[in-house]
Design a protein around this motif. Structure first.
Motif, PDB file in Angstrom:
ATOM      1  N   ILE A 280      -1.238  -4.176  -3.193  1.00  0.00           N
ATOM      2  CA  ILE A 280      -0.198  -4.296  -2.114  1.00  0.00           C
ATOM      3  C   ILE A 280      -0.058  -2.784  -1.504  1.00  0.00           C
ATOM      4  CG2 ILE A 280       1.901  -4.131  -3.515  1.00  0.00           C
ATOM      5  CD1 ILE A 280       2.724  -6.584  -1.754  1.00  0.00           C
ATOM      6  N   LEU A 281      -0.509  -1.825  -2.098  1.00  0.00           N
ATOM      7  CA  LEU A 281      -0.228  -0.503  -1.735  1.00  0.00           C
ATOM      8  C   LEU A 281      -1.413  -0.004  -0.965  1.00  0.00           C
ATOM      9  CD1 LEU A 281       1.326   0.894  -5.034  1.00  0.00           C
ATOM     10  CD2 LEU A 281       2.416   0.199  -2.942  1.00  0.00           C
ATOM     11  N   GLU A 282      -2.179  -0.955  -0.622  1.00  0.00           N
ATOM     12  CA  GLU A 282      -3.546  -0.540   0.022  1.00  0.00           C
ATOM     13  C   GLU A 282      -3.303   0.348   1.413  1.00  0.00           C
ATOM     14  OE1 GLU A 282      -6.758  -0.844   2.989  1.00  0.00           O
ATOM     15  OE2 GLU A 282      -4.710  -1.874   3.188  1.00  0.00           O
ATOM     16  N   PRO A 283      -2.469   0.102   2.180  1.00  0.00           N
ATOM     17  CA  PRO A 283      -2.124   1.028   3.391  1.00  0.00           C
ATOM     18  C   PRO A 283      -1.797   2.545   3.090  1.00  0.00           C
ATOM     19  CG  PRO A 283      -0.778  -0.981   3.508  1.00  0.00           C
ATOM     20  CD  PRO A 283      -1.172  -0.933   2.206  1.00  0.00           C
ATOM     21  N   CYS A 284      -1.447   2.627   1.762  1.00  0.00           N
ATOM     22  CA  CYS A 284      -1.287   4.121   1.452  1.00  0.00           C
ATOM     23  C   CYS A 284      -2.555   4.656   0.815  1.00  0.00           C
ATOM     24  CB  CYS A 284      -0.091   4.206   0.599  1.00  0.00           C
ATOM     25  SG  CYS A 284       1.485   3.821   1.093  1.00  0.00           S
ATOM     26  N   THR A 285      -3.288   3.781   0.201  1.00  0.00           N
ATOM     27  CA  THR A 285      -4.586   4.237  -0.336  1.00  0.00           C
ATOM     28  C   THR A 285      -5.593   4.682   0.649  1.00  0.00           C
ATOM     29  OG1 THR A 285      -5.416   2.039  -0.757  1.00  0.00           O
ATOM     30  CG2 THR A 285      -4.014   3.171  -2.491  1.00  0.00           C
ATOM     31  N   GLN A 286      -5.497   4.076   1.686  1.00  0.00           N
ATOM     32  CA  GLN A 286      -6.222   4.396   2.993  1.00  0.00           C
ATOM     33  C   GLN A 286      -6.453   5.959   3.187  1.00  0.00           C
ATOM     34  OE1 GLN A 286      -5.641   1.804   6.268  1.00  0.00           O
ATOM     35  NE2 GLN A 286      -6.830  -0.034   5.384  1.00  0.00           N
ATOM     36  N   TYR A 287      -5.255   6.320   2.963  1.00  0.00           N
ATOM     37  CA  TYR A 287      -4.969   7.721   3.180  1.00  0.00           C
ATOM     38  C   TYR A 287      -4.828   8.722   1.614  1.00  0.00           C
ATOM     39  CZ  TYR A 287      -3.370   6.751   7.683  1.00  0.00           C
ATOM     40  OH  TYR A 287      -3.511   6.284   9.179  1.00  0.00           O
TER      41      TYR A 287
ATOM     42  N   LEU B 277       3.523   9.246   7.257  1.00  0.00           N
ATOM     43  CA  LEU B 277       3.014  10.233   6.406  1.00  0.00           C
ATOM     44  C   LEU B 277       1.525  10.392   6.400  1.00  0.00           C
ATOM     45  CD1 LEU B 277       5.097   9.806   3.203  1.00  0.00           C
ATOM     46  CD2 LEU B 277       5.383  11.453   5.022  1.00  0.00           C
ATOM     47  N   GLN B 278       0.735   9.371   6.777  1.00  0.00           N
ATOM     48  CA  GLN B 278      -0.596   9.402   6.748  1.00  0.00           C
ATOM     49  C   GLN B 278      -1.420  10.362   5.997  1.00  0.00           C
ATOM     50  OE1 GLN B 278      -1.690   9.651  10.987  1.00  0.00           O
ATOM     51  NE2 GLN B 278      -0.086   8.572  11.689  1.00  0.00           N
ATOM     52  N   THR B 279      -2.179  11.287   6.453  1.00  0.00           N
ATOM     53  CA  THR B 279      -3.099  12.264   5.597  1.00  0.00           C
ATOM     54  C   THR B 279      -2.106  13.113   4.319  1.00  0.00           C
ATOM     55  OG1 THR B 279      -3.354  13.948   7.243  1.00  0.00           O
ATOM     56  CG2 THR B 279      -4.784  12.317   7.166  1.00  0.00           C
ATOM     57  N   ARG B 280      -1.016  13.171   4.758  1.00  0.00           N
ATOM     58  CA  ARG B 280       0.021  13.784   3.947  1.00  0.00           C
ATOM     59  C   ARG B 280       0.122  12.956   2.678  1.00  0.00           C
ATOM     60  NH1 ARG B 280       5.359  15.238   5.805  1.00  0.00           N
ATOM     61  NH2 ARG B 280       5.316  16.695   4.193  1.00  0.00           N
ATOM     62  N   LEU B 281      -0.338  11.816   2.339  1.00  0.00           N
ATOM     63  CA  LEU B 281      -0.218  11.054   1.273  1.00  0.00           C
ATOM     64  C   LEU B 281      -1.529  11.221   0.236  1.00  0.00           C
ATOM     65  CD1 LEU B 281       0.672   7.435   2.846  1.00  0.00           C
ATOM     66  CD2 LEU B 281       2.116   8.972   1.082  1.00  0.00           C
ATOM     67  N   ASN B 282      -2.458  12.280   0.846  1.00  0.00           N
ATOM     68  CA  ASN B 282      -3.516  12.606  -0.208  1.00  0.00           C
ATOM     69  C   ASN B 282      -2.827  13.113  -1.495  1.00  0.00           C
ATOM     70  OD1 ASN B 282      -6.407  13.003  -0.486  1.00  0.00           O
ATOM     71  ND2 ASN B 282      -5.745  15.251  -0.759  1.00  0.00           N
TER      72      ASN B 282
ATOM     73  N   ILE C 142       1.820   6.705  -5.238  1.00  0.00           N
ATOM     74  CA  ILE C 142       2.707   5.938  -5.070  1.00  0.00           C
ATOM     75  C   ILE C 142       3.012   4.632  -5.936  1.00  0.00           C
ATOM     76  CG2 ILE C 142       3.335   4.222  -3.213  1.00  0.00           C
ATOM     77  CD1 ILE C 142       3.072   7.111  -2.115  1.00  0.00           C
ATOM     78  N   MET C 143       4.061   4.477  -6.572  1.00  0.00           N
ATOM     79  CA  MET C 143       4.398   3.422  -7.479  1.00  0.00           C
ATOM     80  C   MET C 143       5.345   2.319  -7.007  1.00  0.00           C
ATOM     81  SD  MET C 143       6.089   4.171 -11.317  1.00  0.00           S
ATOM     82  CE  MET C 143       4.773   5.181 -12.133  1.00  0.00           C
ATOM     83  N   HIS C 144       4.831   1.025  -7.331  1.00  0.00           N
ATOM     84  CA  HIS C 144       5.838   0.051  -7.123  1.00  0.00           C
ATOM     85  C   HIS C 144       6.171  -0.376  -8.413  1.00  0.00           C
ATOM     86  CE1 HIS C 144       3.571  -3.676  -7.873  1.00  0.00           C
ATOM     87  NE2 HIS C 144       2.678  -3.140  -7.033  1.00  0.00           N
TER      88      HIS C 144
END
Length: 288
Positions: A99-106, A79-84, A88-90
């Protein structure tokens, strides 16, 4: 405001959330490779993350703890920038929000929210009035609290001391549920070994023990609500117990393990003489 939801993983927790949300058309889709159709859930089923197209307000990662990091990476890659600005909840009780850091980068909004409940049965009513231990940014707290309230729960934002010790937070839940189940299973096995009617004998004593301990916890009484041979320091009776199950590992190992646990708790409270403590400690450990 969090309205629409996507769920990745349909185990007992994910399925219960999905059923709860599908009742009011908030569930956009679910991702599951092995899920079987359920007439109680209205959903669009996707077999993998690459099939996700329409994005909801929040994506709930309801997979096992060991899969959360991989799932977050897969979402970020796809999804990349579409995650803006997508939440995102675990749901892990042991892992933190990082642990959700890959998503927070976007620029996704990360949330760790753990429903403090047991989900052996996948039932939406399991969420009624339970606390959710939550970690998220201050600015997101109102939206997250409202969302959890919509799931019939109560958001409790964990302070830094609890977050630093999140493994102990999760161990608290494990002790309250899993270890309690192990203790009850042992009593059931012992009853079965000699043909005791469990309905007549076990259920009343279990119900009373649970009520006593709930009173102890809620009123913060100083006196541990426990009786029996360990408290009375009745070594001879405990020896008889152990001898009666000497050839049954499935009985003697958990019995002595629980005996050690009880021994440590009583000793910590100063309710036992050093001599009795040493004798019982040696007796339990020798038979493990």
């Amino acid at each position: 405001m969090i309205t629409t939801v996507g769920i990745i993983g349909l185990g007992n927790v994910g399925s219960a959330i999905a059923e709860l949300l599908s009742c009011n058309d908030r569930l956009k889709w679910v991702v599951s490779q092995s899920y079987q159709p359920n007439s109680h859930i209205n959903y669009i089923l996707k077999r993998n993350i690459k099939e996700i197209e329409e994005l909801p307000d929040i994506i709930i990662i309801a997979v096992s703890d060991s899969m959360i990091a991989n799932t977050a990476r897969a979402l970020a890659v796809h999804l990349q920038t579409r995650l803006n600005d997508i939440y995102i909840m675990h749901l892990s009780g042991a892992l933190r929000v990082d642990i959700l850091e890959p998503c927070t980068q976007y620029n996704a909004i990360p949330v760790a929210a753990h429903p403090f409940q047991t989900f052996f049965y996948s039932n939406p009513h399991n969420f009624d009035n339970i606390a959710w231990g939550v970690e998220c940014a201050e600015k997101d707290r109102n939206a997250v609290a409202d969302f959890i309230h919509s799931l019939k729960g109560k958001a409790v934002f964990l302070d830094e001391n609890i977050l630093i010790n999140k493994a102990l937070y999760h161990a608290t839940a494990v002790s309250a549920s899993n270890y309690l189940t192990a203790s009850l299973k042992l009593s059931s096995l012992l009853a079965d070994s000699i043909g005791i009617n469990k309905s007549d004998f076990l259920i009343p004593i279990i119900e009373r023990t649970v009520k006593n301990n709930l009173k102890y916890i809620s009123h913060k009484d100083s006196l541990l609500p426990i009786t029996g041979p360990v408290v009375r320091e009745d070594i001879e009776i405990i020896e008889r117990h152990i001898q009666s199950m000497k050839n049954e590992k499935k009985l003697i190992i958990p019995y002595c393990s629980f005996g050690l646990a009880l021994l440590e708790l009583l000793n910590e409270n100063g309710n036992m003489s050093p001599e009795t403590y040493r004798k019982l400690y040696d007796m339990f450990t020798t038979n493990l």
